[in-house]
Scaffold this active site. Sequence first.
Site, PDB file in Angstrom:
ATOM      1  CE1 TYR A 116      -3.707   2.571   0.903  1.00 34.16           C
ATOM      2  CE2 TYR A 116      -1.930   3.568   2.170  1.00 34.16           C
ATOM      3  CZ  TYR A 116      -3.180   3.654   1.582  1.00 34.16           C
ATOM      4  OH  TYR A 116      -3.902   4.811   1.672  1.00 34.16           O
ATOM      5  CD  GLU A 204      -5.824   4.437  -1.243  1.00 32.18           C
ATOM      6  OE1 GLU A 204      -5.937   4.956  -0.117  1.00 32.18           O
ATOM      7  OE2 GLU A 204      -6.736   3.802  -1.803  1.00 32.18           O
TER       8      GLU A 204
END
Length: 396
Positions: A116, A204
């Site tokens: 992530y 993101e």
Amino acid sequence: MRTELNFYTIIFITMKVHEFQAKGFFERYGVSVDKHVLCTTADEAVEAYKKLGGTKAVVKAQVHTGGRGKAGGVKVGSNEAEIRQHAEAILGMDIKGFTVTKVLVSEAVDIVSEYYVSILVDRQSKQPMMMLSRSGGMDIEQVAKESPEKIAKVVIDSIVGMSDFMAREAAFKLFDDMAQVKQAMKIFKNLYRLFIEKDASLVEINPLVQLSDGTLKAIDAKMTFDDNALFRHPDVAEMFDPTLDERKERDAKDKGFSYVNLGGDIGCMVNGAGLAMATMDMIKLYGGEPANFLDIGGSSNPEKIVDAMTLLLADKHVKTVLINIFGGITRCDDVARGLIEAFKILETDVPIVIRLTGTNETEGREILKGSRFTVATSMAEAGHKAVELSKIHNLH
């Protein structure tokens, strides 16, 4: 997030783009993504599968919400029949109130591990911050709640920017092998450049994947942009694909209001952002749920009040309206007259609580005597009455 009273949720309004649009930005800024084709029909999805030329492909719903996989909006197909079946099932699907009208057909890649990565605005340091985790592919909020030690945070000095040293430091938080560290450094620097140059509030990648050949690739992408900076970025502004709530917020802005839907059942009409936030805090304190943030500014114009009330009452969740007005330059008696005139036009059976305080407040309350409104003399009284009326309405 919309149900919590968060100062920044209210004043920092963002514009979302879809995954395929975010991937377009990633590619232009040198961040490697998977091959993909946007489709609006099952036939287009099958053609996209042929074009990608692989044995497997992923069909992904394009909606402005997370949790698509859990909702059935992400499916893997191994042949034309499966791709068609998945596309037909996903197109038209409702995911958290969003209807799927587009799907992304992407190549299925050979994943070794998932990570992530995001860059966002850190409220505490007032600087950009990178968040990283070796637990990619999962709901990051769940990781943060259950295993916060798995998330690394790197605050970026906005004057210095993303230096090679900082990019290397961040990369080592995810990778041990120098081959991946070097790739990650380039990705992080490009992501930061994208974040700054496009006035993004979030970039993101979840997940950033390592493939079997050791290369890194973004197979999902998410971006949001500062709504107040869109005038500088027409290429971003033209991507605006508003949800119903976002359309209301934009219409309110055009009328001179500041409005954010919060999902509760007590509609709030207030003059002044600080008073509006205090009003919502008070409603929560007394056990109620604010339906919105609405700052109408300093006008007592009946037309503006009609516009504001029409906006509030269009939300079917609203069971009670609390009007909280502080009369400074705007006099309370003028506001009262404006309300009386406005409600000659408006028709609603929703209970309305009004609190007027400030310049000519006694005269204002006198004007409202005998009207359909519940008039309160203090903010606490207004809050209690609004919560009480909303609970009575819910019982019926």
